[in-house]
Enzyme design. Sequence first.
Site, PDB file in Angstrom:
ATOM      1  N   CYS A  48      -7.565   6.545   4.599  1.00 52.79           N
ATOM      2  CA  CYS A  48      -8.348   6.638   5.828  1.00 52.79           C
ATOM      3  C   CYS A  48      -7.468   7.103   6.984  1.00 52.79           C
ATOM      4  CB  CYS A  48      -8.979   5.284   6.146  1.00 52.79           C
ATOM      5  SG  CYS A  48     -10.153   5.306   7.526  1.00 52.79           S
ATOM      6  N   CYS A 107      -9.356  -1.680  12.845  1.00 56.08           N
ATOM      7  CA  CYS A 107      -7.983  -1.955  12.412  1.00 56.08           C
ATOM      8  C   CYS A 107      -7.143  -2.632  13.486  1.00 56.08           C
ATOM      9  CB  CYS A 107      -7.297  -0.652  12.002  1.00 56.08           C
ATOM     10  SG  CYS A 107      -8.144   0.219  10.677  1.00 56.08           S
ATOM     11  N   CYS A 144       0.892   3.425  10.610  1.00 55.39           N
ATOM     12  CA  CYS A 144      -0.129   4.157   9.869  1.00 55.39           C
ATOM     13  C   CYS A 144       0.430   5.349   9.115  1.00 55.39           C
ATOM     14  CB  CYS A 144      -1.228   4.637  10.810  1.00 55.39           C
ATOM     15  SG  CYS A 144      -0.653   5.829  12.045  1.00 55.39           S
TER      16      CYS A 144
END
Length: 244
Positions: free
Chosen positions: A120, A206, A230
């Site tokens: 993602c 998140c 990330c």
Amino acid sequence: MTLTTAPLQTLHADFHDLTLDEALLALRQRFDGRIAFSTSLGLEDQVITDAIFRNDLDIEVFTLDTGRNFKETYDTLDATRTKYGKPIKVFYPQTAAIEHYVTLKGINALYESVGNRKECCTIRKIEPLNRALTGAQVWITGLRATQSSFRADMGLFERDEQRDLVKFNPLLNTTTAQLWDYIRQYNIPYNKLHDELFPSIGCAPCTRAVAVGEDERAGRWWWESHNQECGLHDGTRNPLKKAA
């Protein structure tokens, strides 16, 4: 363009004692190629955006709209454009990639496995960032050493080997208190989630508020318990650390 350790050491020495305004002006004078600044519209990035716009510097400011940002983040983007009257380029994920991911795995598949979450992030953040930085000579970021142990090991200037560019972290040694002083001094718009114990703000699914005493990035991907990155900065290499 290839920079070795020696030029990075020179850049570090030349920029180490400069103010933010001085550093950005010197950066524009030192490099003749495209300089791009990626803003997540957080506290650090609002300070850098102000310095760029207030000094009318030829530095491109862009942001990533992942499609899952907080409303407060969009409000900050709008307020910033209104205050300065200057463009902030917005990069979006590839529609087909998002459609395939959500259709196949579901909108909240990121909670189900680290692999899903990383996929993602790749679709919504890393791929758009790569497009945004294509052709850039220098990438300016708002990274600070106190944000996490991973970032504490970064340097003022670094090599991003994956993207073949120079990375400049002008606020690396800036404290949170200094950021707030700057925000107030120049009346800079900021994300109101910062007032609700969100020191680091990413995608809404998140990001959570942090408890008093927690690390600034403890609210990012908290369910994984071990990760606060990330992947945007995985290509960074700091030759000065290797040489030490």
